[in-house]
Design an enzyme around this catalytic site. Structure first.
Site, short mmCIF file in Angstrom:
data_model
loop_
_atom_site.label_atom_id
_atom_site.label_comp_id
_atom_site.label_asym_id
_atom_site.label_seq_id
_atom_site.Cartn_x
_atom_site.Cartn_y
_atom_site.Cartn_z
N HIS A 143 -20.49 -33.51 -27.92
CA HIS A 143 -21.21 -33.31 -26.65
C HIS A 143 -20.47 -32.46 -25.64
O HIS A 143 -20.96 -32.23 -24.53
CB HIS A 143 -21.57 -34.67 -26.02
C1 UD1 Z 1 -20.77 -36.58 -18.95
C2 UD1 Z 1 -19.35 -36.35 -18.44
C3 UD1 Z 1 -18.38 -36.23 -19.62
C4 UD1 Z 1 -18.52 -37.43 -20.55
C5 UD1 Z 1 -19.97 -37.63 -20.95
C6 UD1 Z 1 -20.08 -38.90 -21.74
C7 UD1 Z 1 -19.08 -35.00 -16.39
C8 UD1 Z 1 -18.74 -33.66 -15.87
N1 UD1 Z 1 -19.26 -35.07 -17.71
O1 UD1 Z 1 -21.15 -35.43 -19.69
O2 UD1 Z 1 -17.06 -36.18 -19.13
O3 UD1 Z 1 -17.74 -37.20 -21.69
O4 UD1 Z 1 -20.79 -37.74 -19.78
O5 UD1 Z 1 -21.22 -38.99 -22.50
O6 UD1 Z 1 -19.17 -35.94 -15.64
N2 UD1 Z 1 -29.03 -36.45 -19.92
C9 UD1 Z 1 -30.14 -37.16 -20.31
N3 UD1 Z 1 -30.12 -38.51 -20.13
C10 UD1 Z 1 -29.08 -39.19 -19.56
C11 UD1 Z 1 -27.96 -38.43 -19.16
C12 UD1 Z 1 -27.94 -37.08 -19.34
O7 UD1 Z 1 -31.10 -36.60 -20.82
O8 UD1 Z 1 -29.15 -40.42 -19.43
C13 UD1 Z 1 -29.01 -34.98 -20.17
C14 UD1 Z 1 -29.46 -34.18 -18.97
O9 UD1 Z 1 -30.20 -33.10 -19.43
C15 UD1 Z 1 -28.16 -33.69 -18.38
C16 UD1 Z 1 -27.26 -33.56 -19.59
O10 UD1 Z 1 -27.67 -34.60 -20.47
O11 UD1 Z 1 -28.33 -32.50 -17.69
C17 UD1 Z 1 -25.79 -33.71 -19.26
O12 UD1 Z 1 -25.53 -34.92 -18.54
P1 UD1 Z 1 -24.25 -35.01 -17.55
O13 UD1 Z 1 -24.09 -36.41 -17.09
O14 UD1 Z 1 -24.34 -33.96 -16.51
O15 UD1 Z 1 -23.06 -34.59 -18.48
P2 UD1 Z 1 -22.66 -35.09 -19.93
O16 UD1 Z 1 -22.68 -33.94 -20.85
O17 UD1 Z 1 -23.45 -36.30 -20.28
N1 UDP Z 2 -20.45 -44.65 -28.02
C1 UDP Z 2 -21.54 -45.48 -28.25
N2 UDP Z 2 -22.63 -44.97 -28.87
C2 UDP Z 2 -22.72 -43.68 -29.30
C3 UDP Z 2 -21.60 -42.83 -29.07
C4 UDP Z 2 -20.49 -43.35 -28.42
O1 UDP Z 2 -21.48 -46.67 -27.91
O2 UDP Z 2 -23.76 -43.29 -29.86
C5 UDP Z 2 -19.28 -45.18 -27.29
C6 UDP Z 2 -17.92 -45.02 -27.97
O3 UDP Z 2 -17.63 -46.10 -28.83
C7 UDP Z 2 -16.99 -44.98 -26.76
C8 UDP Z 2 -17.80 -44.26 -25.70
O4 UDP Z 2 -19.17 -44.43 -26.10
O5 UDP Z 2 -16.70 -46.30 -26.33
C9 UDP Z 2 -17.42 -42.81 -25.63
O6 UDP Z 2 -18.35 -42.13 -24.84
P1 UDP Z 2 -18.54 -40.55 -24.89
O7 UDP Z 2 -18.09 -40.01 -26.19
O8 UDP Z 2 -19.93 -40.28 -24.46
O9 UDP Z 2 -17.61 -40.05 -23.69
P2 UDP Z 2 -16.10 -39.53 -23.59
O10 UDP Z 2 -15.22 -40.62 -24.08
O11 UDP Z 2 -16.00 -38.26 -24.38
O12 UDP Z 2 -15.94 -39.24 -22.14
#
Ligand code: UD1
Ligand code: UDP
Length: 360
Positions: A205
């Site tokens: 992601h």
């Molecule tokens: C965010 C965090 C990242 C973390 C990740 C965990 C920042 C800058 N990034 O990235 O550090 O690793 O979460 O998963 O804070 N969206 C949905 N549904 C949701 C949430 C998001 O559809 O519930 C989609 C939206 O189109 C959104 C995109 O995902 O624009 C990105 O979401 P965002 O929270 O901005 O960043 P992540 O890539 O999720």
């Molecule tokens: N995780 C989860 N379901 C998924 C993918 C990840 O429960 O489908 C959990 C994983 O075990 C960990 C956390 O989500 O505890 C990590 O989140 P993510 O990879 O989104 O964020 P990051 O750690 O990169 O910020």
């Protein structure tokens, strides 16, 4: 004493849950639990409240998605209202997401002490939005709770002195240890029709891997190649889903490459524990696989969690598709690293944090 604990996105819930449980057991600190709403889909948020037995948030800010500035600003505006209304003594933030940065900025400007859990991690790559969030949050934090020894060096280098640094271990591992037995009850392996150790688990992601269609397609082609000999399970993050669904020509979907919705915490723990290899660009998953003893191939050029490479099961393979394929084949032929569990990743981190916070 009254403290706010802030969560916003998927990787925050498993870091907040052990501390909320600890304070509820001790009864020493009143917790105001705030969810910014950065993640809002049921499978990115609600499922973790159920799996981790979290209380409902006292306040939900509903900020949703947006550009970095929009999202950060919305959290700041809404969180400031909370802070001006409620009489709080401490703001506790976790991880490195935009909500973490926004709430620590509000706290610092309102002269409320800030505690950062998971402080001092550095990838030394400012192209990662999280690196900026980490640096700013740490500089503003009065209490920097660190997960590994090198974090202290990183913080010292940025002028943060010993009196603000507390090496307490990894709170995410508190959740892992607390729930790993319960995760056995999950029927996710049966649902996906896979055998223990008979599949590869993938999550991707990071914007650097999934926002550029050519880069993502080349990594996806490696997954297709790997799926010719092993089932590949790929729970697709919403950011990644957008590209898979919008790109032409469409991504092919062989039956042994199982693209599924993101799964809950218990299902994911079970999937990690029994997977042959994990391929990921997640931060937290590098740590969890180290504790579970499962080989992890990290599809990035750097990591803010080097201890998982030095001591754990993690290997940094870079973002070149050929390198990923070679590394995966090497691990599949059982050429594996020795590994150990980093110090204080023992399931007792929340207790150590609570001991410090009670003295604030
Ligand atoms: C965010 C965090 C990242 C973390 C990740 C965990 C920042 C800058 N990034 O990235 O550090 O690793 O979460 O998963 O804070 N969206 C949905 N549904 C949701 C949430 C998001 O559809 O519930 C989609 C939206 O189109 C959104 C995109 O995902 O624009 C990105 O979401 P965002 O929270 O901005 O960043 P992540 O890539 O999720
Ligand atoms: N995780 C989860 N379901 C998924 C993918 C990840 O429960 O489908 C959990 C994983 O075990 C960990 C956390 O989500 O505890 C990590 O989140 P993510 O990879 O989104 O964020 P990051 O750690 O990169 O910020």
């Amino acid at each position: 004493m009254k403290a706010v604990i802030v969560v916003g996105a998927r990787p925050n819930f498993m870091k907040a849950a052990p501390l909320i449980r600890e304070f509820s057991k001790r009864g020493t600190v009143d917790i105001l639990f705030v969810h910014t709403g950065q993640h809002y889909d049921s499978n990115m948020s609600k499922v973790f409240f159920d799996d981790l037995e979290l209380p409902q948030p006292d306040i939900y800010l509903e900020v949703g998605s947006g550009t970095h500035a929009e999202q950060t600003a919305r959290v700041m505006v809404e969180f400031e209202k909370v802070i001006m209304r409620e009489d709080v003594d401490l703001i506790i933030v976790v991880g490195d997401i935009n909500s973490t940065l926004a709430c620590s900025l509000v706290g610092a400007k309102q002269h409320i002490p800030v505690a950062h859990i998971e402080a001092g991690l550095r990838s030394f790559d400012k192209n990662m939005p999280e690196e900026i969030n980490r640096m700013v949050t740490d500089i503003l934090s009065d209490y920097c709770f660190t997960t590994s020894p090198e974090a202290e060096t990183n913080l010292n280098r940025e002028g943060i002195g010993e009196e603000r640094i507390f090496f307490v271990g990894n709170i995410m591992i508190d959740s892992l240890k607390y729930y790993i037995e319960k995760a056995e009850e999950s029927n996710i392996l049966e649902k996906l029709e896979v055998e223990k150790k008979g599949y590869i688990l993938v999550t991707l992601h990071r914007p650097s891997n999934v926002d550029k269609p050519d880069q993502f397609r080349s990594l996806y082609n490696v997954l297709i190649e790997l799926s010719e000999s092993n089932t590949v399970i790929f729970p697709v993050h919403p950011r990644t889903k957008k590209i898979i669904e919008s790109e032409t020509p469409p991504f092919s979907r062989p039956s042994s490459l199982k693209l599924i919705e993101p799964v809950g915490y218990l299902d994911f723990l079970k999937l990690m524990k029994y997977s042959g290899i994990v391929v990921t660009d997640s931060g937290g998953i590098q740590e969890e696989t180290t504790v579970l003893g499962v080989p992890c191939l990290t599809v990035r050029n750097n990591t803010e969690r080097p201890i998982t490479i030095e001591m754990g099961t993690n290997t940094l393979v870079g973002t070149d598709p050929g390198d990923l394929l070679r590394a995966a084949r090497k691990v599949l032929t059982r050429d594996r690293k020795n590994c150990a569990i980093p110090p204080l990743w023992d399931g007792k981190t929340a207790g150590r944090i609570a001991d410090v916070i009670e003295k604030v």
